[in-house]
Design an enzyme around this catalytic site. Structure first.
Site, PDB file in Angstrom:
ATOM      1  N   CYS A 201       0.848  -1.204   0.000  1.00 44.95           N
ATOM      2  CA  CYS A 201       0.000   0.000   0.000  1.00 44.95           C
ATOM      3  C   CYS A 201       0.879   1.248   0.000  1.00 44.95           C
ATOM      4  O   CYS A 201       1.590   1.510  -0.949  1.00 44.95           O
ATOM      5  CB  CYS A 201      -0.973  -0.054   1.190  1.00 44.95           C
ATOM      6  SG  CYS A 201      -2.408   1.023   0.979  1.00 44.95           S
TER       7      CYS A 201
ATOM      8  N   HIS B  57      -3.735  -5.780   1.067  1.00 44.09           N
ATOM      9  CA  HIS B  57      -3.116  -6.076   2.356  1.00 44.09           C
ATOM     10  C   HIS B  57      -3.194  -7.547   2.728  1.00 44.09           C
ATOM     11  O   HIS B  57      -4.069  -7.939   3.517  1.00 44.09           O
ATOM     12  CB  HIS B  57      -3.804  -5.257   3.449  1.00 44.09           C
ATOM     13  CG  HIS B  57      -3.600  -3.792   3.306  1.00 44.09           C
ATOM     14  ND1 HIS B  57      -2.450  -3.159   3.689  1.00 44.09           N
ATOM     15  CD2 HIS B  57      -4.400  -2.821   2.790  1.00 44.09           C
ATOM     16  CE1 HIS B  57      -2.535  -1.857   3.440  1.00 44.09           C
ATOM     17  NE2 HIS B  57      -3.717  -1.632   2.881  1.00 44.09           N
TER      18      HIS B  57
ATOM     19  N   GLU C 152      -1.471  -8.919   4.828  1.00 41.87           N
ATOM     20  CA  GLU C 152      -1.239  -8.995   6.285  1.00 41.87           C
ATOM     21  C   GLU C 152      -2.534  -8.907   7.082  1.00 41.87           C
ATOM     22  O   GLU C 152      -2.558  -9.234   8.264  1.00 41.87           O
ATOM     23  CB  GLU C 152      -0.247  -7.907   6.726  1.00 41.87           C
ATOM     24  CG  GLU C 152      -0.794  -6.486   6.815  1.00 41.87           C
ATOM     25  CD  GLU C 152      -0.761  -5.722   5.486  1.00 41.87           C
ATOM     26  OE1 GLU C 152      -0.650  -6.372   4.421  1.00 41.87           O
ATOM     27  OE2 GLU C 152      -0.862  -4.475   5.510  1.00 41.87           O
TER      28      GLU C 152
END
Lengths: 722, 220
Positions: B87, B196, B198
């Site tokens: 990002c 993302h 994560e």
């Protein structure tokens, strides 16, 4: 040189009686700066002068309440030595004048109320009311408010996980933007605002002070008129990047023992923070404004004391720790300035360029603050609902209802809010009745929601107030979480009108009864009055934000369906259509009494549902509210991966009635659930089952494909903004 | 694999990244403040997480690219060290010149926060070897400026040299050129992507679709 007199005081919002009190306290004509301080501290926004007598009726205590109303935010025990710190606050007036900045700074302000107490913000919510969607101005306001909330919340990195949106023409000139923040702190690391320690430095941290927002608190304490557009300069401008730095810098500083007291500079900026900190601590405070970091040149003491520039904090530090504190603040590239010290005089003394610009005794400034028991006129109880035409086919009514602005999907809105940052969001928007946010490094989670049904409140504010509390409690319960406490945001019209004060008093009465019955104390809140434009008030809107806790986040129930389940309706159904969305959207009527809130049934049914969820007996759970049972089931099908076939027989009042204290549960063992309900004395009936096909089959045999249902449900906002 | 997570002012997904790395690596990554001039000794992988470094006020990632630590990151990359930018981290890598192209405002001019589907374009890299080639996985996206762009020659080269890491497999919501969601540097040791992974490494949060990225790095 401005001449300070009764006329100027009036233009600052102080009436003749209040001006008389100022003269009495001062024993002389106040300076302009002093008048400014009195006027903002005694504004409705800061002093709660019309509402305080009523707010005292709300229950605020429980064994799990650590700090109730009176601090920057409420604090409750959520187990494992942790505390949830939360509050909801309005930014209504600024959001109409300048929607983006009004909403953005609303988010910023409520974040500061929470992290100033030592909490890391972990969730944002919002409760929004807008005018008639057919008006172009409504579209502009919706767009600006949504962008503003997203622009601020996304940048500071706090997930926006929930909220609610209503439309009604009563909000045409007066939208409501209520923002809520929930934060987490260790119980032994909670910071308060009471100043102490004569000689201790008063430290200014954050953005520089400019001329923005001067007299914002006063603006928030008057009605709107055609000239309100001219008030644009009093709207503050937000800087979420600085806010993010402020959060990190304050939380880092809070790991040390440097801070004696801390408060954000919110409404009425430097004035309210310094007055409140010194007042709460029973000490005095002396400020030297020459040392205030300034964004503009030539600012006067009056302007600096009244500025509402954003992203600023006021701290009282231990002197021996001040250089260490400076290093932490400056690491984050923020201004750090010692602007005064604590005294033992019990006065606030403001110096600028060698002159004493203000010298006011603090005790009378707060103790003598106006307090009004304004006249009230009760709203007559609504006439009973007459005959209702129930002939509309169920499928047509359903498709129309779930496409309506008040019931359609909010996806277009929440898709603009970062709901996953932080990595703890267990249930995102439109997955469960409350958003579920896990507490990092524990198994626990918080359930958070915001609720109010103003169309009930306008008909019967007492029932409406009770209903708002009950619905918030139910939304938390429907996830399996234990509801713990609420924050309230009381949005009403002009309190000087007896019928408005009557609405306020009745809503408080209903809320108090519900909070008591549900063990759901109010720990923080905010009052926004004068929500009127050209004499027309908003619907009474006591928005309720609520927090609950789940000991094991894995037990959280969502409302999405899977196949192979049976659907059980828990709670009694009489078919209450008064003030329902069915009545309004299908029949064009807004009459009758709102549904009765039976608090004993709420409690009993909710405790039963929660126990079933925690025992692992429930695959999906949804509270029944706006639109009734059929809308609830449709939402469950759209949120999941399965269709449903409804088999219970009933008329439109059964399927669309908004009777309270009800839930739809999806279970595998219906017999066991019905038996448990029977033993508990709780009405429950099987109403259908889920199916692997992508269809919702109604009891009249008509099947609606989930695609068609989804298109209807998802259409409104994207088409409006296409 | 020893990981360092860079912290620029305004970054807000560093804790999310710590959780993902901790889970797969079994060790705590080190957080490195942007004003440092050296990476911790022995750093194998530098991670630039998401957020709004410097408020995104000049151009996303432009100011962070000038932070003192980035000189050390460039040297690390030139030595063949691993770098992951997600990002805002991806934006910083393009601003630093470690990856080509730029991220513009989303095509619809609105912030986009929802799950997207990503297709794995190659699985012979240290980042992607736990996925099958062509696998499609879910990843949350949350950005206002994720519209990948580069001149035609650069796009042709990226595709010709097989340097596209991920493409949007469902809807190209932000308008990215050729649906590009993530790219590699030519040595395949630097990866930047907008969504993302994560944020999807735990079934509690809705799935583990992003975990293979961290498992692959942990095994490298």
């Amino acid at each position: 040189m401005t001449h300070v007199n009764a006329e100027l005081a009036k233009s600052f919002g102080l009436n003749a009686e209040e001006w008389g009190k100022v003269l009495e306290i001062m024993g002389r004509t106040p300076s302009l700066t002093e008048l400014g301080i009195f006027s903002v501290m005694w504004s409705e926004h800061c002093s709660y002068k019309s509402s305080r007598v009523w707010l005292k009726e709300l229950p605020t205590k429980a064994p799990w309440v650590i700090h109730g109303p009176g601090e920057n935010a409420g604090v409750i025990d959520i187990g494992e030595g942790l505390a949830a710190i939360f509050k909801m606050e309005s930014h209504n007036h600024p959001s109409f004048i300048e929607p983006y900045q009004g909403a953005a700074t609303g988010v910023g302000g409520i974040l500061r109320d929470v992290f100033t107490m030592g909490a890391r913000p972990v969730a944002n919510l919002n409760a929004l009311r807008f005018g008639d969607p057919k008006l172009p101005v409504t579209k502009r306001v919706v767009d600006g408010v949504v962008r503003g909330i997203g622009g601020y919340g996304n940048c500071v990195g706090v997930p926006t996980v929930g909220g609610e949106v209503n439309f009604h023409p009563a909000y045409n000139g007066n939208p409501l933007v209520n923002a809520m923040t929930v934060g987490i702190a260790k119980q032994d690391k909670i910071f308060l605002s009471a100043a102490a320690g004569v000689g201790n430095p008063v430290v200014y941290v954050g953005s520089k002070t400019g001329r923005d927002g001067i007299h914002g608190a006063t603006m928030a304490s008057t009605e709107f008129d055609a000239a309100s557009e001219d008030k644009r300069p009093t709207v503050q401008v937000g800087d979420p990047f600085t806010e993010k730095l402020l959060i990190e810098a304050c939380l880092e500083l809070m790991q040390t023992d440097a801070i004696v007291a801390i408060q954000d500079m919110g409404a009425a900026g430097l004035t309210s923070s310094s007055v409140e900190m010194a007042g709460k601590g029973g000490v005095g405070i002396e400020l030297t404004l020459d040392d205030v970091p300034q964004r503009e040149t030539g600012m006067t003491a009056y302007e600096m004391m009244l500025s509402e520039s954003q992203e600023r904090m006021l701290l009282v530090l231990k002197p021996e720790r001040s250089e260490m504190a400076r290093a932490i603040i400056e690491k984050w590239d923020l201004d750090y300035a010692v602007i005064g010290h604590i005294t033992d005089t019990g006065r606030i003394v403001v110096k600028h360029k060698g002159m004493v610009e203000a010298d006011i005794p603090l005790a009378p400034l707060s103790d003598a603050a106006p307090l009004y028991r304004r006249p009230i006129a009760e709203t007559p109880k609504p006439a009973p609902l007459g005959a209702v035409d129930l002939s509309a086919p169920l499928d047509e009514a359903l498709l129309k209802l779930i496409a309506s602005p008040d019931l359609c999907s909010r996806r277009w809105i929440f898709d603009q809010y970062d709901s996953t940052v932080g990595g703890q969001t267990v249930k995102r928007p439109a997955q469960a009745d409350a958003a579920i946010v896990k507490l990092e490094d524990t198994k626990r989670a918080l359930a958070v929601t915001a609720d109010c049904t103003p169309r009930y409140c306008v008909a019967d504010a007492e029932q409406g107030g009770a209903q708002a509390v009950a619905e918030a409690w139910r939304n938390i319960t429907a996830t399996g979480a234990l509801p713990l406490a609420v924050t309230d945001n009381m949005n009403f019209g002009n309190p000087e009108k007896p019928e408005i004060m009557g609405q306020f008093a009745s809503a408080i009465k209903g809320m108090a009864a519900a909070c008591k019955a549900l063990d759901f104390p109010v720990v923080s809140g905010n009052v926004s009055l004068y929500n009127e434009t050209e004499g027309r008030p908003i619907l009474p809107t006591p928005a309720i934000g609520a927090v609950g806790v789940l000991e094991d986040a894995a037990q959280a129930a969502g409302y999405g369906l899977t196949s192979g389940l049976e659907l059980v309706l828990v709670g009694a159904t009489k078919g209450e259509l008064g003030r329902s969305l069915y009545l309004r959207e299908i029949l064009g009527r807004e009459d009758g009494a709102p549904p009765v809130v039976d608090l004993a049934a709420e409690r009993k049914n909710g405790d039963f549902v929660r126990a079933q969820i925690l025992a692992g007996k429930v695959a999906a759970s949804h509270d029944v509210s706006d639109g009734g049972v059929l809308v609830a089931v449709a939402e469950m099908a759209l949120a999941g991966e399965a269709g449903a076939e409804l088999t219970a027989q009933g008329d439109a009042a059964f399927w669309f009635g908004e009777d309270q204290a009800r839930y739809v549960l999806a279970v595998t063992n219906t017999a066991a659930l019905l038996e448990a309900a029977r033993e508990a004395g709780i009405p429950a009936e099987r109403i259908g089952h889920t199916v692997a096909t992508e269809k919702l089959t109604l009891p009249n045999g008509i099947a609606i494909s989930l695609t068609q249902l989804r298109e209807a449900h998802e259409g409104f906002f994207p088409q409006w903004f296409a | 694999m020893k990981a360092a997570i860079l912290l620029f002012p305004g970054i807000n997904r560093e804790r999310d990244m710590v959780l993902a790395v901790r889970q797969s690596f079994g060790v705590e990554p080190q957080i490195v403040w942007h004003k440092e001039t050296e990476l911790p000794a022995g750093t194998d992988l530098v991670i630039l997480p998401g957020g709004f470094s410097f408020g995104d006020y000049l151009r996303c990632g432009a100011m962070a690219a000038q932070s003192p630590i980035m000189r050390a990151v460039k040297a690390h990359a030139e030595r063949g060290g691993y770098v992951l930018g997600v990002c805002n981290g991806f934006q910083i890598l393009t601003e630093t010149g470690l990856l080509p192209g730029a991220l513009l405002r989303n095509a619809g001019l609105r912030f986009l926060s929802m799950d997207t589907m990503l297709r794995v374009e190659r699985n012979d890299t240290v980042f992607t070897n736990k996925w099958e080639k062509g696998a499609v996985f879910r990843a949350p996206m949350a950005h206002g400026d994720g519209n990948y762009t580069a001149d035609e020659a650069t796009l042709d080269r990226l595709e010709g040299e097989n340097l596209v890491a991920f493409r949007y497999a469902d809807i190209n919501r932000n308008g990215s050129a050729r649906s590009i969601a993530g790219i590699f540097a030519p040595n395949l040791r630097v990866l930047g992507l907008m969504p993302h992974p994560e944020n999807l490494v735990d079934p509690l949060m809705g799935g583990t679709d992003g975990k293979p990225l961290f498992d692959a790095l942990a095994a490298a």
